[in-house]
Write a protein that holds these residues in place. Structure first.
Motif, PDB file in Angstrom:
ATOM      1  N   ILE A 137       1.830 -53.088 -47.730  1.00  0.00           N
ATOM      2  CA  ILE A 137       2.695 -51.908 -47.691  1.00  0.00           C
ATOM      3  C   ILE A 137       4.053 -52.221 -48.295  1.00  0.00           C
ATOM      4  O   ILE A 137       4.585 -51.458 -49.121  1.00  0.00           O
ATOM      5  N   ILE A 138       4.643 -53.350 -47.913  1.00  0.00           N
ATOM      6  CA  ILE A 138       5.965 -53.724 -48.409  1.00  0.00           C
ATOM      7  C   ILE A 138       5.945 -53.937 -49.913  1.00  0.00           C
ATOM      8  O   ILE A 138       6.877 -53.528 -50.630  1.00  0.00           O
ATOM      9  N   VAL A 139       4.898 -54.565 -50.436  1.00  0.00           N
ATOM     10  CA  VAL A 139       4.786 -54.758 -51.889  1.00  0.00           C
ATOM     11  C   VAL A 139       4.796 -53.403 -52.597  1.00  0.00           C
ATOM     12  O   VAL A 139       5.445 -53.237 -53.644  1.00  0.00           O
ATOM     13  N   GLN A 140       4.083 -52.425 -52.056  1.00  0.00           N
ATOM     14  CA  GLN A 140       4.070 -51.096 -52.665  1.00  0.00           C
ATOM     15  C   GLN A 140       5.469 -50.485 -52.700  1.00  0.00           C
ATOM     16  O   GLN A 140       5.885 -49.900 -53.709  1.00  0.00           O
ATOM     17  N   PHE A 141       6.222 -50.608 -51.608  1.00  0.00           N
ATOM     18  CA  PHE A 141       7.584 -50.071 -51.596  1.00  0.00           C
ATOM     19  C   PHE A 141       8.486 -50.825 -52.571  1.00  0.00           C
ATOM     20  O   PHE A 141       9.358 -50.218 -53.204  1.00  0.00           O
ATOM     21  N   TYR A 142       8.289 -52.138 -52.716  1.00  0.00           N
ATOM     22  CA  TYR A 142       9.070 -52.892 -53.690  1.00  0.00           C
ATOM     23  C   TYR A 142       8.762 -52.420 -55.113  1.00  0.00           C
ATOM     24  O   TYR A 142       9.675 -52.305 -55.951  1.00  0.00           O
ATOM     25  N   LEU A 143       7.498 -52.162 -55.384  1.00  0.00           N
ATOM     26  CA  LEU A 143       7.124 -51.691 -56.723  1.00  0.00           C
ATOM     27  C   LEU A 143       7.725 -50.319 -57.016  1.00  0.00           C
ATOM     28  O   LEU A 143       8.134 -50.034 -58.147  1.00  0.00           O
ATOM     29  N   LEU A 144       7.809 -49.468 -56.011  1.00  0.00           N
ATOM     30  CA  LEU A 144       8.331 -48.115 -56.186  1.00  0.00           C
ATOM     31  C   LEU A 144       9.850 -48.040 -56.127  1.00  0.00           C
ATOM     32  O   LEU A 144      10.437 -47.054 -56.589  1.00  0.00           O
ATOM     33  N   PHE A 145      10.492 -49.058 -55.578  1.00  0.00           N
ATOM     34  CA  PHE A 145      11.926 -48.973 -55.301  1.00  0.00           C
ATOM     35  C   PHE A 145      12.792 -48.660 -56.518  1.00  0.00           C
ATOM     36  O   PHE A 145      13.672 -47.784 -56.443  1.00  0.00           O
ATOM     37  N   PRO A 146      12.621 -49.332 -57.669  1.00  0.00           N
ATOM     38  CA  PRO A 146      13.482 -49.001 -58.814  1.00  0.00           C
ATOM     39  C   PRO A 146      13.403 -47.529 -59.214  1.00  0.00           C
ATOM     40  O   PRO A 146      14.443 -46.915 -59.506  1.00  0.00           O
ATOM     41  N   LEU A 147      12.218 -46.965 -59.207  1.00  0.00           N
ATOM     42  CA  LEU A 147      12.082 -45.543 -59.537  1.00  0.00           C
ATOM     43  C   LEU A 147      12.751 -44.688 -58.471  1.00  0.00           C
ATOM     44  O   LEU A 147      13.493 -43.737 -58.788  1.00  0.00           O
ATOM     45  N   LEU A 148      12.527 -45.021 -57.218  1.00  0.00           N
ATOM     46  CA  LEU A 148      13.071 -44.219 -56.126  1.00  0.00           C
ATOM     47  C   LEU A 148      14.594 -44.246 -56.117  1.00  0.00           C
ATOM     48  O   LEU A 148      15.239 -43.189 -56.002  1.00  0.00           O
ATOM     49  N   ILE A 149      15.205 -45.417 -56.277  1.00  0.00           N
ATOM     50  CA  ILE A 149      16.662 -45.480 -56.228  1.00  0.00           C
ATOM     51  C   ILE A 149      17.289 -44.809 -57.444  1.00  0.00           C
ATOM     52  O   ILE A 149      18.363 -44.199 -57.363  1.00  0.00           O
ATOM     53  N   THR A 150      16.604 -44.867 -58.578  1.00  0.00           N
ATOM     54  CA  THR A 150      17.111 -44.182 -59.767  1.00  0.00           C
ATOM     55  C   THR A 150      17.121 -42.676 -59.569  1.00  0.00           C
ATOM     56  O   THR A 150      18.102 -41.994 -59.892  1.00  0.00           O
ATOM     57  N   VAL A 151      16.045 -42.148 -59.003  1.00  0.00           N
ATOM     58  CA  VAL A 151      15.962 -40.710 -58.745  1.00  0.00           C
ATOM     59  C   VAL A 151      16.995 -40.291 -57.708  1.00  0.00           C
ATOM     60  O   VAL A 151      17.672 -39.267 -57.848  1.00  0.00           O
ATOM     61  N   VAL A 152      17.144 -41.088 -56.658  1.00  0.00           N
ATOM     62  CA  VAL A 152      18.099 -40.755 -55.594  1.00  0.00           C
ATOM     63  C   VAL A 152      19.532 -40.748 -56.121  1.00  0.00           C
ATOM     64  O   VAL A 152      20.332 -39.876 -55.758  1.00  0.00           O
ATOM     65  N   ARG A 153      19.864 -41.706 -56.976  1.00  0.00           N
ATOM     66  CA  ARG A 153      21.218 -41.758 -57.535  1.00  0.00           C
ATOM     67  C   ARG A 153      21.475 -40.630 -58.517  1.00  0.00           C
ATOM     68  O   ARG A 153      22.606 -40.152 -58.651  1.00  0.00           O
ATOM     69  N   ARG A 154      20.433 -40.185 -59.204  1.00  0.00           N
ATOM     70  CA  ARG A 154      20.620 -39.172 -60.244  1.00  0.00           C
ATOM     71  C   ARG A 154      20.657 -37.763 -59.679  1.00  0.00           C
ATOM     72  O   ARG A 154      21.404 -36.907 -60.178  1.00  0.00           O
ATOM     73  N   PHE A 155      19.885 -37.488 -58.637  1.00  0.00           N
ATOM     74  CA  PHE A 155      19.775 -36.117 -58.122  1.00  0.00           C
ATOM     75  C   PHE A 155      20.319 -36.055 -56.695  1.00  0.00           C
ATOM     76  O   PHE A 155      19.719 -36.615 -55.770  1.00  0.00           O
ATOM     77  N   SER A 156      21.425 -35.362 -56.523  1.00  0.00           N
ATOM     78  CA  SER A 156      22.067 -35.301 -55.207  1.00  0.00           C
ATOM     79  C   SER A 156      21.200 -34.586 -54.185  1.00  0.00           C
ATOM     80  O   SER A 156      21.222 -34.927 -53.002  1.00  0.00           O
ATOM     81  N   TRP A 157      20.399 -33.613 -54.617  1.00  0.00           N
ATOM     82  CA  TRP A 157      19.571 -32.878 -53.661  1.00  0.00           C
ATOM     83  C   TRP A 157      18.467 -33.778 -53.100  1.00  0.00           C
ATOM     84  O   TRP A 157      18.091 -33.640 -51.937  1.00  0.00           O
ATOM     85  N   VAL A 158      17.979 -34.716 -53.911  1.00  0.00           N
ATOM     86  CA  VAL A 158      16.991 -35.683 -53.409  1.00  0.00           C
ATOM     87  C   VAL A 158      17.655 -36.592 -52.382  1.00  0.00           C
ATOM     88  O   VAL A 158      17.076 -36.888 -51.331  1.00  0.00           O
ATOM     89  N   ARG A 159      18.881 -37.012 -52.684  1.00  0.00           N
ATOM     90  CA  ARG A 159      19.611 -37.883 -51.758  1.00  0.00           C
ATOM     91  C   ARG A 159      19.820 -37.199 -50.411  1.00  0.00           C
ATOM     92  O   ARG A 159      19.649 -37.810 -49.358  1.00  0.00           O
ATOM     93  N   ARG A 160      20.188 -35.936 -50.451  1.00  0.00           N
ATOM     94  CA  ARG A 160      20.424 -35.201 -49.208  1.00  0.00           C
ATOM     95  C   ARG A 160      19.134 -34.948 -48.442  1.00  0.00           C
ATOM     96  O   ARG A 160      19.128 -34.890 -47.208  1.00  0.00           O
ATOM     97  N   ALA A 161      18.021 -34.795 -49.168  1.00  0.00           N
ATOM     98  CA  ALA A 161      16.748 -34.409 -48.541  1.00  0.00           C
ATOM     99  C   ALA A 161      15.781 -35.581 -48.405  1.00  0.00           C
ATOM    100  O   ALA A 161      14.582 -35.370 -48.211  1.00  0.00           O
ATOM    101  N   LEU A 162      16.304 -36.801 -48.458  1.00  0.00           N
ATOM    102  CA  LEU A 162      15.426 -37.978 -48.429  1.00  0.00           C
ATOM    103  C   LEU A 162      14.489 -37.977 -47.229  1.00  0.00           C
ATOM    104  O   LEU A 162      13.284 -38.214 -47.363  1.00  0.00           O
TER     105      LEU A 162
END
Length: 348
Positions: A137-162
Motif C-alpha cells: 500500500i505504501i509503495v502505491q502511495f509513494y508512486l502516486l505522490f508526485p502526481l498528487l502533490i502537483t495537482v494539489v499545489r496547482r488547483f486550490s479547490w483540490v487542496r480544499r477538498a482533499l
C-alpha cells in the motif's frame, strides 16, 4: 525554501500505532477461544479496538510527505523522491518477503523450497507474511505522490477538498468491490485507504492550525473517537453473540469515523506528553523511531514463540501465553532493533 521544523510528536504517534499492531497480531489466536469466556471477550475487544493502526500509519505517511514537501516541491523532484523513498522501502520489503517466505515454510512444514514465480506473486500481493501487505500500500502511495502533490499545489479547490475527495474514492472502491465486482487484492490497494491518506495530506499542509484545533477541541475529538470505537467494537460483539445483525457498510462507516478521530486525538495527546511527561515521551519517541524495525521482525518472534511453547489446555495458561506474546512482540522486537542499530553504528 528551508525545511519545516521536525515534528517530534509524530514518533509518539508511531509508538501508539506499533503497539496496536503488536496487540492485533498477539491476540489474534485468543479471539478464537470459546465465545462467552471472559478471556475471549477481553482479547477480542483489544484486537478489534486496535484496528485503527494501519489507517493511522497511512495517515502518518500522508502528514509527513505533505508537511515535508508541500512548500518546496518543484519540477524534476519526482525521480529523486522515488529513488530515495522506494529504495528505503523496496529493498527491505524484498529481503523481508524472502525471509518470511523461507522462514514460514521451515516453521510450519519443516522443509524449505523456492519457487521464483510463486515468490514474485507473493511480492506483488504482499502475501509473503500476513503483515507485509501494508508495504505494498505504501509503495502505491509513494508512486502516486508526485502526481498528487502537483495537482494539489496547482488547483486550490483540490487542496480544499482533499478529505472528501479521498473519502469518495475510498467509498467508491468499497461499493465496486462489494456490490459490482470484487477487486483483486482489495485490502492491498491504495483506494482502500485513500480517505485517511488524503486526511493526512490535508493535515500536513495545514499542520500548525490543525494541531492547535485538535488541542482546543480535544474533548470533542476524544469523545468521537471513543463513541465510534465503542460502536464499532460493540457491533462486532453483538454480531459475534448472535444478538444483532448489521450490514457490512455499518461496520465500515463506524471504523472510518474511528480511524479519522484517532489521529486528531493522538496529535494533542502526544503534544501534551512531550510537554508534561519527559520520561514517557523519551521512551515512546524511541519506540516510535524503531517502529519500522519492530513491524518487520515481530511476526517472526511471535511465530517462534507459538511453535516452541506447548499447546495450552487450560484457559489461564492460554491467557498468560497471550500476554507473553504481547510482551515478546513489543519488547523483544524493540531490543533486537536497538541491538541492530548499535551494531550498525559501531561498524560505521
Amino acid at each position: 525554501m528551508p525545511s519545516r521544523p521536525k515534528l517530534p510528536e509524530i514518533d509518539l504517534i508511531r509508538a501508539i500505532a506499533i503497539i496496536a499492531v503488536v496487540l492485533i497480531h498477539s491476540t489474534s489466536g485468543a479471539t478464537l477461544l470459546p465465545i462467552g469466556s471472559g478471556s475471549q471477550t477481553i482479547f477480542f475487544i483489544l484486537n478489534k479496538a486496535s484496528l485503527f493502526t494501519v489507517p493511522l500509519f497511512i495517515w502518518i505517511s500522508g502528514v509527513v510527505l505533505f508537511y515535508t514537501y508541500y512548500d518546496r516541491w518543484g519540477p524534476g523532484m519526482s525521480r529523486v523522491f522515488w529513488t530515495k523513498r522506494l529504495q528505503r522501502i523496496l529493498i527491505p520489503y524484498v529481503l523481508w518477503s524472502l525471509f518470511y517466505y523461507l522462514f514460514n515454510q521451515f516453521m510450519f512444514h519443516g522443509t524449505v523450497g523456492f519457487d521464483i514465480i510463486y515468490f514474485i506473486k507473493l511480492l506483488i500481493s504482499g502475501n509473503a507474511s500476513y503483515h507485509l501487505y501494508y508495504m505494498v500500500i505504501i509503495v502505491q502511495f509513494y508512486l502516486l505522490f508526485p502526481l498528487l502533490i502537483t495537482v494539489v499545489r496547482r488547483f486550490s479547490w483540490v487542496r480544499r477538498a482533499l478529505i472528501p475527495i479521498g473519502i469518495v474514492i475510498q467509498a467508491g472502491a468499497y461499493v465496486i468491490h462489494h456490490e459490482v465486482q470484487p477487486l483483486p487484492e482489495y485490502a492491498s490497494l491504495f483506494v482502500s485507504y485513500s480517505g485517511v491518506f488524503t486526511f493526512g495530506a490535508f493535515v500536513g499542509i495545514h499542520y500548525s492550525a490543525i494541531a492547535a484545533w485538535s488541542e482546543r477541541y480535544r474533548h470533542l475529538t476524544g469523545s468521537i473517537m471513543c463513541l465510534a470505537g465503542a460502536t464499532f467494537v460493540g457491533m462486532l460483539l453483538l454480531h459475534q453473540y448472535g444478538r444483532a445483525s448489521f450490514g457490512n457498510s455499518w461496520f465500515e462507516l463506524a471504523l472510518l469515523v474511528y480511524c479519522m478521530a484517532v489521529p486528531l486525538w493522538a496529535v494533542q495527546w502526544s503534544l501534551r506528553r512531550l510537554a508534561d511527561s519527559p520520561r514517557l515521551s523519551a521512551a515512546l519517541t524511541e519506540l516510535g523511531a524503531a517502529s519500522f524495525g519492530i513491524y518487520l521482525v515481530h511476526p517472526a518472534l511471535l511465530t517462534l514463540w507459538g511453535r516452541l511453547t506447548p499447546i495450552q489446555d487450560q484457559l489461564w495458561l492460554y491467557d498468560l501465553h497471550t500476554i507473553a506474546s504481547i510482551l515478546i512482540g513489543a519488547l523483544c522486537s524493540w531490543l533486537l532493533v536497538r541491538m541492530y542499530a548499535a551494531m550498525k553504528k559501531g561498524s560505521a
